[in-house]
Design a protein around this motif. Structure first.
Motif, short mmCIF file in Angstrom:
data_model
loop_
_atom_site.label_atom_id
_atom_site.label_comp_id
_atom_site.label_asym_id
_atom_site.label_seq_id
_atom_site.Cartn_x
_atom_site.Cartn_y
_atom_site.Cartn_z
N VAL A 1 42.08 34.35 25.76
CA VAL A 1 42.68 32.99 25.15
C VAL A 1 42.06 31.75 25.78
O VAL A 1 42.31 31.72 27.00
CB VAL A 1 44.27 33.07 24.86
N ARG B 1 43.77 26.93 23.06
CA ARG B 1 44.46 27.78 21.83
C ARG B 1 43.55 28.37 20.82
O ARG B 1 44.07 28.52 19.61
CB ARG B 1 45.11 26.57 21.17
N TRP C 1 47.66 38.26 18.67
CA TRP C 1 47.21 36.97 18.50
C TRP C 1 48.01 36.57 17.08
O TRP C 1 48.36 35.26 17.12
CB TRP C 1 45.82 36.68 18.61
N ASP D 1 51.15 35.24 18.22
CA ASP D 1 51.06 34.47 19.08
C ASP D 1 51.08 32.91 18.73
O ASP D 1 50.24 32.42 18.34
CB ASP D 1 50.17 34.77 20.39
N PRO D 2 52.09 32.21 18.86
CA PRO D 2 51.96 30.79 18.43
C PRO D 2 51.05 30.10 19.32
O PRO D 2 50.81 28.93 18.85
CB PRO D 2 53.56 30.44 18.37
N GLN D 3 50.97 30.46 20.53
CA GLN D 3 49.85 29.74 21.20
C GLN D 3 48.31 29.67 20.56
O GLN D 3 47.71 28.76 21.09
CB GLN D 3 49.87 30.25 22.84
N VAL D 4 48.13 30.95 20.15
CA VAL D 4 46.81 31.08 19.42
C VAL D 4 46.66 30.43 17.92
O VAL D 4 47.44 30.79 17.21
CB VAL D 4 46.39 32.59 19.14
N LEU D 5 46.11 29.52 17.74
CA LEU D 5 45.89 28.93 16.35
C LEU D 5 44.64 29.30 15.61
O LEU D 5 45.02 29.38 14.43
CB LEU D 5 45.13 27.41 16.56
#
Length: 364
Positions: free
Chosen positions: A12, A15, A45, A48-52
């Motif tokens: 990652v 983002r 992912w 995972d809210p971090q990954v857009l």
């Protein structure tokens, strides 16, 4: 990072979930381990809210980019089929499930289809929300040349090309450049290969507020006026709409001009049996949703390896001639287009499993 000698690198950056296919000596051909690694990363992912957004690329012999993915590991198919290795079954089940995951992925998935992108490489790129090609791209579904059919959702995405282009590309296995891939609806944008590394590096350093913003950022780097390319669409639509393969080849052999004679010669080299199967596949797929089409392909691939098991399989023979013995002289059975019977084709479309026990029954 799990993985077969790190053939898949996942990280990652900022983002964006970044996937690099890292098996350059084999043109990033997919192994079962690689399919599992990509699937695991995408599933993680997705939640995972971090990954857009997700971006995927290949590596060439000179480093990043230059080659995307030449397909599945056909040498493994050959060995596994002859040895009765059950991992062959797992390979196709898990590969098609991955293709479905990509097509239905809820976040932007951006595929950098630089260099060779064929077969299984198309399976992990055609479901992308943004498909970027370059002047080095070589795009194809060449499976009829090894006694197989355009799988990994090939029936689904080829049947949605303009007119009868799907039948034409599926039967011939023609290799397209980036501009022709765009014209066929198999790519969304063209980019200069020299800009790829800079864009990839910037993915991890740019503050994005959404997945859409990641896509927009990538689109800022593509050619604003993409190169134009044309197919002989009227000829393709006329010939490849005919009832069967025999009629198609007959029409080509009776027609005047270079395109017709080259296309006829190309088809005469392909597996006669699989040409008939593939024409039926594309036409059925045109009216199917993705999940049903992938289930049909899973039935077909089972038949390719088990209808005539071991060395008698049309696919095993095709791979032998191309990649194992490299004599480029496959002994197709039947040996010519005119000898294939309807009954031989119909067998491929009978599922070996009841619906509830189908390996892909859970796909929606």
């Amino acid at each position: 990072m799990n993985g077969s000698e790190q053939f898949i690198i996942t990280e990652v950056r900022g983002r964006v979930g970044c996937i690099t296919l890292n098996r350059p000596k084999a043109l990033n051909a997919l192994s079962l381990g690689m399919i599992r690694d990509i699937s695991a990363a995408l599933l993680a992912w997705r939640e995972d809210p971090q990954v857009l957004a997700v971006a995927i690329r290949g590596t060439g012999k000179e480093g990043a980019f230059g080659s995307f993915c030449a397909g599945g590991d056909i040498r493994f198919f050959h060995q596994a089929a002859l040895a009765g290795n059950p991992e062959l079954e797992d390979f196709f089940t898990e590969e098609y499930a991955l293709n479905h995951l990509i097509h239905t992925y809820p976040k932007p998935y951006i595929a950098f289809m630089d260099g060779i992108c064929m077969g299984g490489g198309m399976g992990i790129s055609q479901g992308a929300s943004l498909r970027i090609v370059t002047e080095r791209s070589k795009i194809a579904m060449p499976e009829t040349g090894i006694g197989l059919f355009p799988d990994v959702g090939g029936g689904y995405f080829l049947s949605r090309c303009p007119g009868r282009l799907g039948e034409y590309l599926a039967l011939t296995g023609l290799v397209l450049d980036g501009a022709h891939a765009l014209a066929a609806g198999l790519a969304d944008a063209v980019m200069d290969s020299g800009r790829l590394a800079g864009l990839w590096d910037s993915l991890g350093q740019t503050p994005y507020e959404s997945g859409v913003a990641v896509e927009r950022w990538c689109l800022n780097h593509v050619q604003k006026v993409p190169p134009k390319a044309h197919f002989p669409q009227a000829d393709i639509d006329r010939v490849f709409a005919l009832d069967n393969v025999k009629a198609v080849v007959q029409a080509l052999e009776q027609a005047q001009g270079e395109w017709a004679s080259e296309t006829a010669q190309l088809l005469r080299k392909r597996s006669p049996l699989m040409l008939h199967v593939v024409l039926e596949q594309v036409r059925r797929a045109r009216g199917m949703g993705l999940a049903d089409e992938l289930r049909m392909e899973r039935d077909l691939v089972r038949r390719c390896f088990h209808l005539r098991p071991g060395a008698a399989s049309e696919t095993v023979e095709g791979i032998r001639a191309l990649a194992v013995d490299k004599d480029h002289a496959p002994r197709w059975n039947p040996s010519c287009i005119e000898e294939v019977s309807d009954a031989q084709v119909v067998e491929f479309f009978v599922s070996p499993w009841p619906a509830h026990a189908h390996p892909l029954h859970s796909l929606r």
